[in-house]
Design a protein around this motif. Structure first.
Motif, PDB file in Angstrom:
ATOM      1  N   PRO A   1       1.912 -12.468  -2.378  1.00 24.34           N
ATOM      2  CA  PRO A   1       0.634 -12.095  -1.746  1.00 24.34           C
ATOM      3  C   PRO A   1       0.686 -12.146  -0.221  1.00 24.34           C
TER       4      PRO A   1
ATOM      5  N   ASP B   1      -2.387 -12.010   1.277  1.00 27.36           N
ATOM      6  CA  ASP B   1      -3.742 -12.480   1.523  1.00 27.36           C
ATOM      7  C   ASP B   1      -3.711 -13.721   2.420  1.00 27.36           C
TER       8      ASP B   1
ATOM      9  N   GLY C   1      -2.311  -8.155  -2.669  1.00 20.76           N
ATOM     10  CA  GLY C   1      -3.411  -9.060  -2.394  1.00 20.76           C
ATOM     11  C   GLY C   1      -3.362 -10.222  -3.368  1.00 20.76           C
ATOM     12  N   SER C   2      -4.162 -11.231  -3.137  1.00 17.75           N
ATOM     13  CA  SER C   2      -4.195 -12.378  -4.042  1.00 17.75           C
ATOM     14  C   SER C   2      -4.921 -12.008  -5.320  1.00 17.75           C
TER      15      SER C   2
ATOM     16  N   VAL D   1      -7.218  -5.414  -6.930  1.00 19.83           N
ATOM     17  CA  VAL D   1      -6.812  -6.482  -6.015  1.00 19.83           C
ATOM     18  C   VAL D   1      -5.743  -7.360  -6.680  1.00 19.83           C
TER      19      VAL D   1
ATOM     20  N   ARG E   1     -13.492 -10.750   2.428  1.00 20.40           N
ATOM     21  CA  ARG E   1     -12.165 -10.843   3.041  1.00 20.40           C
ATOM     22  C   ARG E   1     -11.074 -10.487   2.044  1.00 20.40           C
ATOM     23  N   MET E   2     -11.172 -11.040   0.826  1.00 25.34           N
ATOM     24  CA  MET E   2     -10.112 -10.813  -0.147  1.00 25.34           C
ATOM     25  C   MET E   2     -10.048  -9.360  -0.581  1.00 25.34           C
TER      26      MET E   2
ATOM     27  N   GLU F   1      -8.510  -7.355   2.355  1.00 23.21           N
ATOM     28  CA  GLU F   1      -7.083  -7.644   2.482  1.00 23.21           C
ATOM     29  C   GLU F   1      -6.279  -7.172   1.275  1.00 23.21           C
ATOM     30  N   GLY F   2      -6.943  -7.044   0.115  1.00 21.45           N
ATOM     31  CA  GLY F   2      -6.224  -6.691  -1.097  1.00 21.45           C
ATOM     32  C   GLY F   2      -6.379  -5.260  -1.567  1.00 21.45           C
TER      33      GLY F   2
ATOM     34  N   ALA G   1      -7.584  -9.321   7.734  1.00 17.86           N
ATOM     35  CA  ALA G   1      -8.444  -8.256   7.216  1.00 17.86           C
ATOM     36  C   ALA G   1      -8.610  -7.136   8.237  1.00 17.86           C
TER      37      ALA G   1
END
Length: 526
Positions: free
Chosen positions: A8, A10, A36-37, A101, A183-184, A187-188, A220
């Protein structure tokens, strides 16, 4: 051919060494891809190794273990979690906005298409603007930023407005403690947000868009800007969206970290280069928003639900959830929790299932005393309230709110009185200062709570605190001051002993509050 390993990128995984782990696998001869996570944050860095059976995961991998993982030495240990897609923590969820994600590389637009991306935008381009808005209305989609306002009504207002230019603005400020879904997702899987904003533009006639992203999210920011560049290169954005006659330009604007800019009009002021300050309504942003033009303002999770709504139809999305809370919500488990992370599920899932089943109770192993749902201005709920369904109306009836879906867990060492004081102090520091109930009331609230906890004229100050809370709730210009009393009142209701009051005393006082308590004696007046 070298083994393909997914590590990841992330920020949560990077914070516990994911970059060093990726370098170690590259040095060991593996082909490393960054995803991503998956949202199982207690396992990060969660490394996934491609096999004939699927991507097999290894939890909390350290750089020195790269060779052992590739050799299969950890395959029979508890560190191996099996095929990640088959992990019970994931299979019991219903991932819609977070479907990609952790599965793909964040800026791989080809993989995005392969996993169903852009289907919603392509369908939207075959419909009229009115039909697109109707799909969103039929879906029952409501704002995921906390207010829960129907997205279709907002979009239709902008669609019908007359103007030389219209805007779509995404509020990605995400200032609530215990929230990290925006955010996740950025970012993902940033293309999901980009697609959702493009659909909003098609539906309303907007030609320009901005993502207001907080400066504390450097990963991000970098990922989203890269994804926007790629979207332009592939014709998703620009003068001809996917070859249509619709034009839509999108850019990122970085905020300076003001919590109040999570409120839509404060965000618009900041986008215009002004000090972030709440605007009086009317006019509403849908009619006079950014630079006085009609503006769609939604948050990340709202806009990221739109691609599925258009791809599968509004009725399919409306079939999920419960009551007036349709679709899924991305819940975020944080605080003193054993298994923190992302849980996307249909509205109506029980709070107890999220905290005790998915979350696994506290990380400390001590009993759960409370959870705070909906950010720092959300109510504190004791285990006796855990049977509440995650539903806007059910929470409102319980004097609580779902908010952005953040759930922060506390064990029995929590001091509810201190947390109530923190809510008032937080409001005093983050208030934009425009209205008196919020600006002055929060400061007076800290002082009154301090007197109550010190045992100074407790009865009179309890009455004054409730009167102050009522004034802030009814008189504040926005939800900043209007919601600050919620955590204070809930803490006082459920744990009066943490305020130095014998159990039952606080409730007795609250039941006998006069029309105005501002003239009580005994030093209670601020």
């Amino acid at each position: 051919m070298s083994t393909v390993v997914w590590v990841p990128c992330d920020a949560a995984a990077v914070s516990v060494g994911a970059d060093a782990v990726a370098e170690a696998f590259e040095a060991a001869g593996a082909t490393v891809r960054r995803n991503g996570s998956r949202g199982m944050l207690w396992m990060e860095p969660l490394v996934e190794v491609e096999t004939d059976h699927g991507r097999v995961g290894y939890a909390a991998v350290e750089p020195a273990e790269a060779t052992a993982v590739l050799a299969g030495d950890l395959a029979s240990t508890e560190r191996c979690v099996g095929v990640v897609d088959e992990h019970p923590w994931l299979t019991r969820q219903h991932r819609v906005s977070f479907a990609r994600v952790g599965v793909t590389e964040p800026t791989d637009i080809a993989a995005y298409r392969e996993h169903g991306g852009l289907a919603g935008l392509q369908r939207a381009l075959t419909l009229s603007a009115e039909e697109v808005v109707q799909e969103v209305t039929d879906s029952g989609l409501r704002g995921r930023g906390g207010a829960g306002f129907p997205a279709g009504i907002k979009w239709d207002t902008v669609r019908k407005a007359e103007a030389d230019v219209k805007f779509v603005c995404c509020n990605a400020d995400e200032g609530d403690s215990g929230t990290f879904a925006d955010r996740m997702l950025i970012e993902g899987d940033p293309f999901t947000l980009i697609e959702g904003m493009a659909i909003a533009a098609v539906a309303t006639g907007a030609t320009e868009g901005f993502v207001y992203l907080r400066s504390e999210y450097p990963h991000a920011i970098r990922t989203l800007r890269r994804a926007i560049d790629i979207a332009y290169a592939h014709g998703v954005l620009g003068t001809s969206v996917l070859g249509s006659d619709h034009a839509f330009d999108l850019d990122v604007r970085v905020g300076a970290g003001a919590y109040i800019c999570g409120e839509e009009t404060s965000m618009l002021d900041s986008l215009e280069g002004k000090r972030g300050e709440v605007r009086a309504k009317p006019p509403i942003p849908a009619l006079q928003g950014l630079f006085g033009r009609p503006t769609v303002v939604n948050n990340v999770l709202t806009l990221s639900a739109v691609p599925m709504v258009l791809a599968d139809g509004g009725a399919a999305y409306a079939a999920l959830g419960t009551g007036k809370s349709r679709g899924t919500q991305v819940f975020q488990l944080g605080g003193n929790v054993a298994r923190g992370g992302i849980v996307e599920a249909d509205f109506g899932i029980g709070l107890r299932e999220l905290v005790e089943d998915f979350g696994g109770g506290t990380a400390s192993g001590r009993p759960v005393k409370a959870v705070q749902v909906g950010g720092p201005l959300g109510a504190y709920l004791p285990p006796g309230k855990f049977d509440l369904p995650m539903d806007y109306e059910a929470f409102a009836e319980a004097d609580a709110m779902v908010g952005h879906g953040g759930i922060v867990v506390f064990d029995d060492s929590m001091d509810a009185g201190a947390m109530a004081r923190f809510a008032m102090e937080f409001c005093a520091k983050e208030s934009c200062g425009k209205c008196t109930p919020c600006r002055v009331g929060s400061t007076r609230g800290v002082e009154v709570i301090d007197r109550i906890r010190a045992g100074t004229h407790r009865e009179a100050n309890l009455v004054l605190l409730e009167d102050l809370c009522a004034t802030m709730t009814k008189g504040s210009l926005c939800a900043m001051g209007g919601l600050t009393p919620m955590p204070v009142r809930s803490a006082l209701e459920h744990w009066p002993e943490d305020f130095g009051a014998p159990p039952g005393e606080a409730e007795a006082v609250a039941d006998d509050i006069p029309e105005s308590a501002t003239s009580t004696d005994g030093g209670a007046r601020p």
